[in-house]
Design a protein around this motif. Sequence first.
Motif, PDB file in Angstrom:
ATOM      1  N   ILE A 158      10.211 -19.604  37.650  1.00 50.02           N
ATOM      2  CA  ILE A 158      11.114 -19.150  38.712  1.00 50.02           C
ATOM      3  C   ILE A 158      10.602 -19.536  40.094  1.00 50.02           C
ATOM      4  O   ILE A 158       9.405 -19.787  40.286  1.00 50.02           O
ATOM      5  CB  ILE A 158      11.314 -17.620  38.667  1.00 50.02           C
ATOM      6  N   VAL A 159      11.533 -19.583  41.015  1.00 47.09           N
ATOM      7  CA  VAL A 159      11.217 -19.575  42.441  1.00 47.09           C
ATOM      8  C   VAL A 159      11.562 -18.174  42.923  1.00 47.09           C
ATOM      9  O   VAL A 159      12.716 -17.760  42.825  1.00 47.09           O
ATOM     10  CB  VAL A 159      12.040 -20.614  43.226  1.00 47.09           C
ATOM     11  N   PRO A 160      10.588 -17.410  43.398  1.00 49.82           N
ATOM     12  CA  PRO A 160      10.893 -16.045  43.848  1.00 49.82           C
ATOM     13  C   PRO A 160      11.985 -16.027  44.917  1.00 49.82           C
ATOM     14  O   PRO A 160      12.109 -16.959  45.719  1.00 49.82           O
ATOM     15  CB  PRO A 160       9.546 -15.555  44.412  1.00 49.82           C
ATOM     16  N   ALA A 161      12.760 -14.958  44.916  1.00 49.63           N
ATOM     17  CA  ALA A 161      13.870 -14.846  45.853  1.00 49.63           C
ATOM     18  C   ALA A 161      13.411 -14.992  47.297  1.00 49.63           C
ATOM     19  O   ALA A 161      14.100 -15.622  48.118  1.00 49.63           O
ATOM     20  CB  ALA A 161      14.574 -13.503  45.649  1.00 49.63           C
ATOM     21  N   SER A 162      12.246 -14.438  47.632  1.00 45.63           N
ATOM     22  CA  SER A 162      11.750 -14.517  49.010  1.00 45.63           C
ATOM     23  C   SER A 162      11.439 -15.949  49.413  1.00 45.63           C
ATOM     24  O   SER A 162      11.712 -16.376  50.538  1.00 45.63           O
ATOM     25  CB  SER A 162      10.501 -13.645  49.171  1.00 45.63           C
ATOM     26  N   GLU A 163      10.865 -16.713  48.484  1.00 48.45           N
ATOM     27  CA  GLU A 163      10.550 -18.118  48.769  1.00 48.45           C
ATOM     28  C   GLU A 163      11.825 -18.939  48.904  1.00 48.45           C
ATOM     29  O   GLU A 163      11.935 -19.802  49.781  1.00 48.45           O
ATOM     30  CB  GLU A 163       9.669 -18.685  47.653  1.00 48.45           C
ATOM     31  N   GLN A 164      12.810 -18.670  48.049  1.00 49.67           N
ATOM     32  CA  GLN A 164      14.068 -19.393  48.132  1.00 49.67           C
ATOM     33  C   GLN A 164      14.757 -19.130  49.466  1.00 49.67           C
ATOM     34  O   GLN A 164      15.277 -20.049  50.110  1.00 49.67           O
ATOM     35  CB  GLN A 164      14.992 -18.984  46.981  1.00 49.67           C
ATOM     36  N   ALA A 165      14.757 -17.866  49.885  1.00 48.48           N
ATOM     37  CA  ALA A 165      15.379 -17.507  51.164  1.00 48.48           C
ATOM     38  C   ALA A 165      14.675 -18.194  52.327  1.00 48.48           C
ATOM     39  O   ALA A 165      15.323 -18.696  53.262  1.00 48.48           O
ATOM     40  CB  ALA A 165      15.365 -15.999  51.350  1.00 48.48           C
ATOM     41  N   ALA A 166      13.345 -18.228  52.292  1.00 45.30           N
ATOM     42  CA  ALA A 166      12.581 -18.874  53.357  1.00 45.30           C
ATOM     43  C   ALA A 166      12.862 -20.377  53.391  1.00 45.30           C
ATOM     44  O   ALA A 166      13.003 -20.972  54.473  1.00 45.30           O
ATOM     45  CB  ALA A 166      11.090 -18.625  53.164  1.00 45.30           C
ATOM     46  N   ARG A 169      14.122 -26.563  53.844  1.00 43.58           N
ATOM     47  CA  ARG A 169      13.115 -27.327  53.111  1.00 43.58           C
ATOM     48  C   ARG A 169      13.220 -27.036  51.619  1.00 43.58           C
ATOM     49  O   ARG A 169      13.945 -26.135  51.192  1.00 43.58           O
ATOM     50  CB  ARG A 169      11.709 -26.957  53.602  1.00 43.58           C
ATOM     51  N   THR A 170      12.489 -27.802  50.833  1.00 47.17           N
ATOM     52  CA  THR A 170      12.426 -27.571  49.390  1.00 47.17           C
ATOM     53  C   THR A 170      11.459 -26.427  49.108  1.00 47.17           C
ATOM     54  O   THR A 170      10.372 -26.372  49.704  1.00 47.17           O
ATOM     55  CB  THR A 170      11.948 -28.838  48.663  1.00 47.17           C
ATOM     56  N   PRO A 171      11.824 -25.498  48.213  1.00 46.01           N
ATOM     57  CA  PRO A 171      10.891 -24.411  47.891  1.00 46.01           C
ATOM     58  C   PRO A 171       9.556 -24.962  47.389  1.00 46.01           C
ATOM     59  O   PRO A 171       9.504 -25.923  46.630  1.00 46.01           O
ATOM     60  CB  PRO A 171      11.633 -23.653  46.774  1.00 46.01           C
ATOM     61  N   LYS A 172       8.465 -24.351  47.860  1.00 43.62           N
ATOM     62  CA  LYS A 172       7.126 -24.831  47.524  1.00 43.62           C
ATOM     63  C   LYS A 172       6.468 -24.029  46.406  1.00 43.62           C
ATOM     64  O   LYS A 172       5.543 -24.497  45.758  1.00 43.62           O
ATOM     65  CB  LYS A 172       6.237 -24.773  48.769  1.00 43.62           C
ATOM     66  N   LYS A 173       6.952 -22.814  46.196  1.00 39.35           N
ATOM     67  CA  LYS A 173       6.252 -21.897  45.291  1.00 39.35           C
ATOM     68  C   LYS A 173       7.069 -21.633  44.041  1.00 39.35           C
ATOM     69  O   LYS A 173       8.237 -21.268  44.114  1.00 39.35           O
ATOM     70  CB  LYS A 173       5.990 -20.583  46.022  1.00 39.35           C
TER      71      LYS A 173
END
Length: 364
Positions: A193-201, A207-211
């Motif tokens: 998964i990409v955590p919701a907080s990382e996706q929102a950021a 940018r592309t999600p990093k985490k």
Amino acid sequence: MPRRTATMLASTLMLIALLCAGVFIPVPYAEMSPGPTVNTLGEHDGEPVLQIAGRETYPTDGHLNMTTVRVTSADYRMNLVEAVYGWLAHDNKVVPHDTLYPDGKTEEESTQENAEEFSQSQESAKVAALKALDIPVKSWVIVSTVVKGSPAESRLHAGDVIKAVDGKPVGEPADVAKLVTEHKPGEDVVFTIVPASEQAAAEKEKRTPKKTEKVTITTATSDDGGEKRAVVGISAGTDHTFPFSIDIKLADVGGPSAGLMFALGIYDKLTPGSLTGGRFVAGTGTIDDDGKVGPIGGIQMKTVGARDKGAEFFLTPADNCATAVKDVPDGLTLVEVKTIDDALGALEDIRAGDTADLPTCKAS
């Protein structure tokens, strides 16, 4: 006391008793009636219903009205007199209370569910309109809800992006359930998964999600009374990133049935000219991301409400046509639609004044 007088007195007292019973004794019914209609091309409460920024828009005219149904609240209990009046009233419909509020659903729960459906319908309307215009939309699979007390509680969260299950990429929500149910209850399943907080950021910073994270969850056994299968306790959905801002400003409305009319309104504002040619068109229908139009409830009340406001044409989901044609308001033409493309084609004919061959609803 003369017998005739006594009989009349007894009859009068009986009538009074029946009237009192009718007024004070609640019955397990609720009422539906025509609700407000709103022009998606116009304003509501002083501001545009559709607000688009970051993309050229064009002036338009005419009406593309979404329609609603007004219902009695979950806590309100009709009395017998009200129920009889509703049964006799032409434009109202009295239905069992459980039809509108099943399983003892409260007013708050029903309102919340309707709000969620309304929000989802707006998202699908945007996607369907942009796809019809060949404007790319980025989409991904997310955790939509997490069931309380399920194995996924506190492990996955609403808004988490599901990249893969057991290392296998997922492209649509159905892939998640398919991959989970390949397990037996009690086995582990691994979500990437990409955590919701990382996706929102990432969205905010463009940018592309990093985490990404890997989350292992032990499956449980379904308890839905059917075939036993492995579950983790989530429902999957779809989220989107749009290339420009589209906001739909309409309060105090719930449910998914305005999807088609929102999609058409967005399409109209993003294209030169007027879809309606200045005519008054209303309609209803759910819509999915691919532009497929689905059925809704309360169709006959929506056609009445639309005609009362002046609608000439009513875009009707194909699956609602058989019911709608049983009582068509005078002066209203019911146009059958299955997809947004059907609706656009019908509007082209209406705009050109070529309405003789419109795909109208017919009795089954």
